[in-house]
Design an enzyme around this catalytic site. Structure first.
Site, PDB file in Angstrom:
ATOM      1  N   ASP A   1       0.855  -1.184   0.000  1.00 64.55           N
ATOM      2  CA  ASP A   1       0.000   0.000   0.000  1.00 64.55           C
ATOM      3  C   ASP A   1       0.888   1.231   0.000  1.00 64.55           C
ATOM      4  O   ASP A   1       1.892   1.273   0.690  1.00 64.55           O
ATOM      5  CB  ASP A   1      -0.881   0.003   1.254  1.00 64.55           C
ATOM      6  CG  ASP A   1      -2.103  -0.871   1.052  1.00 64.55           C
ATOM      7  OD1 ASP A   1      -2.593  -0.927  -0.089  1.00 64.55           O
ATOM      8  OD2 ASP A   1      -2.534  -1.506   2.021  1.00 64.55           O
TER       9      ASP A   1
ATOM     10  N   THR B   1     -15.476  23.287   4.841  1.00 64.69           N
ATOM     11  CA  THR B   1     -14.966  24.442   4.097  1.00 64.69           C
ATOM     12  C   THR B   1     -13.735  24.094   3.287  1.00 64.69           C
ATOM     13  O   THR B   1     -13.448  24.715   2.270  1.00 64.69           O
ATOM     14  CB  THR B   1     -14.584  25.586   5.050  1.00 64.69           C
ATOM     15  OG1 THR B   1     -13.575  25.105   5.929  1.00 64.69           O
ATOM     16  CG2 THR B   1     -15.773  26.059   5.857  1.00 64.69           C
TER      17      THR B   1
END
Lengths: 554, 710
Positions: free
Chosen positions: B325, B400
């Site tokens: 990975d 945000t």
């Protein structure tokens, strides 16, 4: 020309010839066993025996065919000898006794060609040509077939199929053994070897003795005898007989013949597994051991220790004047290391230590280069063992030619390497313990023991040559040696074919930088080391009491 | 919850795995003791060594079984002829040979026993608070069933293996991992698995029991380290067969020797023949074989990896493809700021200043890296939040996707923002500002290079505008390139698995030096890749932690599950890494190889030893009958008795001498097969040939000093 120079030239000529021939011949043999086409004559044969040459066989079927075919061969040859007196062209010879007939049948079917009879004074023309000569072809073809089956085990993946025994057998005879031996026989005739079906010539010698000189189909027998690494001579004196081996050229040709198939098969193997380099690694191991043997025996013989040979200027007792020490050494090493057993000099006449080298050549299991076919499969089994040990040392599950050497494979290879020492040592030990060995010796002491050890080693490894003094024609030795030859030939084939079956079912492992490179010189060296230590050392105590005791004492 | 496709936000929520940043090759002193061989272990293991003399136990090792029969035989012969000192001495040394072999195994096992005892302490009787409907009942931990729900609160020992189904808690797993820092366990996701015997430190969780008592992870660990579950591995079985075959061959050689010797007039006593046999059969490797296997497993345990079977360890040595990975294995867990790129009309220093200001309130690793880069490259001192007057901080949120600060500097308002491209652009547009065209081009360029662009924008007297771009990069762990280079030399292909797009993946793959990569990988892609490699005959190793990884972990030949992972993953893999450090896969491969190499090396050594022993014993046996054979006594041994005795003594002592090597494993270097073979053949082949000549000669010199011999 000095004898040493002559010897060097002969060996060089032989090496050049083998180097030139092995490549096209090896490629040709690979093509023969990979071909999909059948010759017309082959089709006739298949039709007449009711075989389907295109049916693939798994290993049990292949083995069954080998064993049934060979068993029929033993039976036929046995019967032929037992009724010899009733056959035409029998030259007036009697039927062979049951134990000797069994011994001879086992001997020729197992490609050993140990002869407890004296050819020219026991076997008629029909037995020689219909029986013995036929087995010279078919037993050799069986050996190659089994080797090819093992090679297919490496070359094929996930099939479990090893080819068709009948096709392999017939092709070996029709496309390889017959054509080459026909050419070789013609050359031998041209060189002066005898080829006829005449009667025995009765002559009176200069000293007034009566002598019967046997003619026969000697040149043709000689060709296949060497080509098929059989070794059973037409005459008792084998290739030291001038009718079989008339001169230096024929001698060299015969050595070439007995080496040519065993030394070409590694090329065939390389071709069939798709990497000729792998074949050359095997070839190099064979050649190293063979060449070391040639050098050792030649040097030992040229030193000709002992007062008699010093006085005579050469250790020529038991050797032909025509060939001398060099050509005799070359022939003897080549014949013991190819499981041939034909001789151009008497091995028991060699010095103690060189006799030991000849014995060792057989004890290594007839793999350098070994008999036709049997040499290759024997060497491949040793390669499997060497790969297993070395493979662990590079940190992977050992693999050879992309096939994993796991539990099953190592079990079969281990069984294989057990057989030859077991048969040879138990055979010798029984003969000695029962006193049968002692009663057949013609010498005392260590040399006498060497005769017995040689006989059973020769039988177990299907060589067929003898330490000439040994009186082999007794019911005990005929029977015991007959069994040794059959066990030494066919038990290993069981394991070879089982191994081939197991290998061919595997899927191949791809080669990476972590793979043991079996085509490199390092591996060849390792293989030779493993052979010398694992098989050679087993016989060290026995060798110590025979040739070493004799050779080191003098 | 998908694990393979991690959302590619500019600043993902930081989730630091406990040991994520552990450097490669890091070996900490874990729960298990030091791996080095301590001589006193020989003494403490002696009782076990004697217990193993039981023929029913010893028969499993054919070579040593033959030696034991030989010992009994020679002892019997010595008893019938008590005056013969030679018989007694040989018998004694043959017994010692067997005991030394047993000792090797006992020492190897002894180390596991100590570890098992530590684990048992963690497995004290716990009382489980089982939920029955709304009510809670207290039952012993041993009476739990699969599917039961239990409650654990701060201070409770978790009574069994299970998954958290409700709540989040910090758990002390030091009983198993040796790591004292607590870890977070929470319901749902890939951090839900808890292990019996570990302790909840805070909060309250509800656990669904997934394993029957007695079969829990800790029980399996105890079995594994104790060797109770040890089964012979395929290679070990194959080697045992070869050794048995060699034993039979030498047995034949010795048994058949007697008739030959009688003919030669040199009949041998059974004691001498037994001594010869024991010297010839491969006792060295036969004695050490099982110790090597146990020690190999033990080396893994010392690195906090639990192999569920020896087969898996062996397979690790055979691995030819490693699936790694990207995140946490090849790269550090988080991206880091690498560069500040200004748009036309501004300078890099301006961008750096704005970027740093806007990142002060961003506690994510990415945010921190912006601050650090600005400090390192532009000497911008890190300003603390309190330092600035009238500063209003805008922390980073996932909604945000921006952080920043609103400042009042000398009366002038200034707002600074940095964040994901889309968010910052809309922020600028909302304020009527302009987005310069080259900012988009710059961002694209960074994406193509495998990086992640963050925009920096400001609103001040000059209006709102984009200042520049921060180049966030995946940082490849130090030393990875060299590691992959080593693996390549060993013949192992590395494949990087990532959820990134192919462009990014390619850039990182090139930087890290992996051979191949799988981008935008889904669990199905991973599975297909494993199957494709396996179809080509390759063995595949991988690590995984999520439930999604479970099928691939099961399919892989070596599946290392992270201890932080789900119980499904741990169940599917054949190894568990207690440290949850995916880089360790490489060490696992090396340990697997070392195990095989040690076996092969000692086998070679053992077989090569025979040459010298022949030269010692054969002349001793037969030089009386055939004086010429004395020429074989090249070592010049003093007498027949001392020669045979020296060989037997050497044969026994070499076992003890090699115990440390068997336990430690032979030195392993990541080089190609050729070099490795050359090296090991040189040391163990040639060494095995020469060493006994020297050893036997030395022992003979000592023995011949004894009165009455020589």
């Amino acid at each position: 020309m000095s004898p040493v120079l002559a010897d060097v030239l002969q060996v060089s000529a032989l090496l050049v010839a083998l180097a030139l021939v092995h490549r096209p011949f090896g490629d040709y043999m690979a093509a023969v066993y990979c071909s999909r086409k059948h010759l017309r004559v082959e089709r006739w044969i298949y039709r007449s025996v009711g075989a389907n040459p295109d049916a693939e066989m798994r290993w049990p079927a292949y083995l069954r065919a080998v064993l049934v075919f060979s068993a029929v061969g033993v039976l036929f040859l046995y019967l032929l000898q037992r009724v010899q007196d009733k056959l035409p062209l029998s030259l007036g010879f009697k039927a062979i006794t049951p134990d000797q007939a069994f011994n001879t049948a086992a001997s020729f079917v197992s490609n050993t060609n140990w002869q407890s009879y004296s050819g020219e004074s026991a076997m008629g023309h029909v037995t020689q040509t219909m029986g013995l000569a036929v087995q010279n072809f078919v037993s050799a073809a069986v050996g190659i077939a089994v080797a090819v089956a093992l090679v297919r085990g490496f070359a094929r993946s996930r099939t479990g199929e090893l080819g068709n025994f009948w096709a392999d057998l017939v092709r070996g005879i029709v496309r390889i053994l017959v054509p080459v031996s026909v050419i070789a026989a013609i050359v031998l005739v041209a060189l002066g070897a005898v080829q006829n079906f005449g009667d025995i010539h009765h002559i009176t010698t200069l000293t007034g003795d009566k002598q019967g000189i046997s003619p026969g189909a000697m040149a043709s027998q000689e060709a296949i005898k060497d080509l098929g690494t059989n070794g059973g001579g037409y005459a008792n004196a084998n290739s030291s007989h001038p009718f079989e081996n008339p001169n230096g050229f024929s001698n060299l040709l015969e050595i070439f013949l007995l080496l040519v198939i065993p030394f070409s098969l590694p090329r065939t193997f390389g071709k069939m597994v798709g990497s000729v380099k792998q074949g050359y690694a095997i070839l190099a191991a064979m050649a190293m051991i063979w060449f070391a043997g040639v050098v050792a025996v030649t040097i030992l013989e040229f030193q000709h220790p002992g007062t008699a040979s010093q006085a005579a200027g050469g250790a020529m007792e038991g050797k032909e004047q025509r060939f001398g020490e060099g050509a005799s050494s070359l022939f003897s090493v080549s014949t013991t290391m190819t499981s041939t057993g034909s001789v151009n000099s008497f091995h028991d006449s060699f010095s103690g230590l060189s006799g030991g080298v000849l014995l060792l050549g057989m004890m290594l299991g007839e793999i350098a280069p070994g008999g036709v076919g049997s040499g290759l499969y024997g060497m491949l089994i040793m390669a499997v063992i060497a790969v297993f040990i070395a493979g662990l040392m590079v940190g992977r599950t050992p693999e050879y030619l992309g096939k994993k050497i796991g539990t099953r494979e190592i079990k079969l290879a281990a069984c294989y390497i057990l057989i030859s020492p077991a048969v040879a040592l138990i055979g010798t030990a029984l003969a000695m313990a029962l006193g049968k060995g002692q009663s057949s010796m013609t010498n005392v002491g260590a040399h006498g023991f060497s005769e017995v050890l040689y006989a059973y080693t020769s039988g177990a490894n299907n060589n067929g040559s003898a330490f000439a003094g040994f009186a082999a024609n007794t019911p005990y030795h005929n029977t015991a040696l007959g069994l040794c030859m059959l066990l030494g030939r066919f038990l290993p084939m069981v394991f070879v074919l089982a191994l081939a079956g197991s290998l061919t079912e595997q899927k191949p492992v791809p080669v990476t930088a972590g793979t043991l490179r079996t085509e490199k010189p390092l591996f060849t060296g390792l293989l030779v080391g493993a052979i010398l230590i694992i098989t050679g050392l087993t016989f060290f105590p026995a060798l110590a009491l025979g040739p070493l005791a004799e050779g080191l004492t003098s | 919850m998908t694990n393979a496709k991690k959302p590619e936000m500019s600043t993902p929520t930081p989730t630091l795995a406990p040991h994520q940043d552990a450097p490669t090759g890091h070996q900490k002193k874990g729960r298990v003791g030091g791996g080095l061989f301590a001589p006193e272990q020989l003494v403490t293991s002696l009782p076990d060594a004697f217990r193993k003399l039981d023929p029913r136990v010893l028969v499993k090792s054919p070579v040593m079984f033959v030696v034991e029969i030989g010992s009994v035989l020679t002892t019997g012969l010595a008893v019938t002829d008590p005056g013969d000192w030679f018989g007694w001495v040989i018998a004694a040394w043959l017994w010692l040979t067997v005991i030394f072999a047993n000792l090797a195994e006992a020492v190897a096992e002894g180390r596991g026993k100590a570890q098992a005892d530590t684990l048992r302490k963690a497995k004290t009787d716990t009382v489980a608070r089982r939920l029955a409907g709304e009510a809670e009942e207290r039952v012993p931990g041993t009476e739990l069933h699969v599917g039961d729900l239990v409650v654990c609160e701060a201070g409770d020992i978790i009574p069994g293996d299970g998954d958290v189904v409700e709540g989040v808690a910090s758990v002390d797993e030091s009983a198993i991992t040796g790591e004292s820092a607590p870890v977070i366990r929470e319901s749902g996701g890939d951090r839900s698995a808890v292990t019996g015997g570990t302790k909840v430190l805070s909060d309250r969780i509800v656990i669904k029991i997934t394993t029957k008592p007695g079969e829990t992870f800790i029980d399996r660990m105890i079995n594994l380290v104790e060797g109770a579950a040890r089964q012979k591995t395929p290679n070990e079985i194959a080697l045992n067969i070869l050794l048995a075959a060699l034993t039979i061959v030498f047995l034949l050689a010795v048994v058949t020797l007697q008739p030959f010797a009688i003919y030669a007039g040199a009949e041998q006593s059974l004691i001498v023949l037994t001594a010869l046999l024991v010297c010839l059969i491969p006792t060295t490797i036969g004695a050490l074989l099982s110790a090597i296997g146990i020690a190999g497993m033990d080396r893994l345990v010392q690195r906090n990896v639990l192999a569920m079977s020896g087969r898996a360890v062996e397979a690790a040595g055979d691995v030819s493809t490693l699936l790694l990975d990207k995140t946490g294995t090849i790269t550090l867990g988080n991206r880091q700021a690498a560069e500040f790129v200004p748009v036309s009309g501004t300078t890099a220093a301006e961008v750096a200043d704005a970027a740093q200001l806007s990142s002060l309130a961003d506690e994510t690793p990415e945010g921190r890296s912006v601050v650090v880069l600005a400090k390192e490259t532009y000497g911008l001192r890190e300003r603390h939040e309190g330092e600035l007057d009238h500063a209003e901080w805008v922390p980073f949120t996932a909604q945000t996707r921006m952080s920043g600060v609103d400042l009042v500097e000398n009366g002038a308002h200034r707002k600074v923002r940095k964040g994901a491209g889309g968010s910052v652009i809309s922020w600028v547009r909302e304020r009527g500002g302009s987005v310069s065209e080259d900012s988009a081009a710059l961002a694209d360029r960074i994406s193509e290079e495998g990086g992640t662009p963050l925009l920096v924008a400001v609103e001040d007297a000059d209006g709102a505008r984009v200042l520049g771009v921060i180049h966030l990069k995946d940082v490849v762990k130090e030393g990875m390139r060299e590691r992959f280079e080593e693996l390549r030399r060993m013949g192992i292909k590395t494949v990087m698995i990532t959820g990134d797009n192919p462009l990014t993946a390619k850039a990182i793959a090139e930087e890290a030096g992996v051979d191949d990569f799988l981008a935008e990988a889904t669990p199905e892609d991973k599975m297909a890749l494993i199957k494709r490699e396996q179809a080509g005959g390759k063995l595949v190793a991988m690590t995984g932690d999520g439930t999604n990884d479970a099928p691939a972990l099961a399919q892989a030949d070596v599946g290392v599950a992270m201890n932080t992972g789900t119980s499904a993953a741990k169940e599917a893999g054949n190894m568990v890494d207690l440290d949850s450090n995916p880089t360790k896969l490489i060490e696992v491969v090396e340990i697997g190889k070392q195990l095989l190499i040690t076996r092969g090396a000692l086998t070679t050594f053992s077989i090569a030893n025979d040459v010298a022993k022949y030269f010692a014993i054969i002349p001793a046996m037969f030089a009386a009958a055939y004086p010429g054979l004395d020429k074989l006594n090249i070592m010049g041994l003093a007498s027949a008795e001392s020669a045979i005795l020296s060989a037997v003594v050497f044969n026994a002592l070499i076992i003890i001498a090699l115990v440390p090597l068997a336990l430690k494993g032979v030195q392993y270097r990541p080089v190609n097969a050729d070099k490795m073979l050359r090296r090991n053949l040189g040391i163990y082949g040639l060494g095995g040939l020469i060493a006994p000549f020297i050893g036997i000669k030395l022992i003979d010199l000592l023995i011949s000093l004894l009165p009455g011999i020589g």
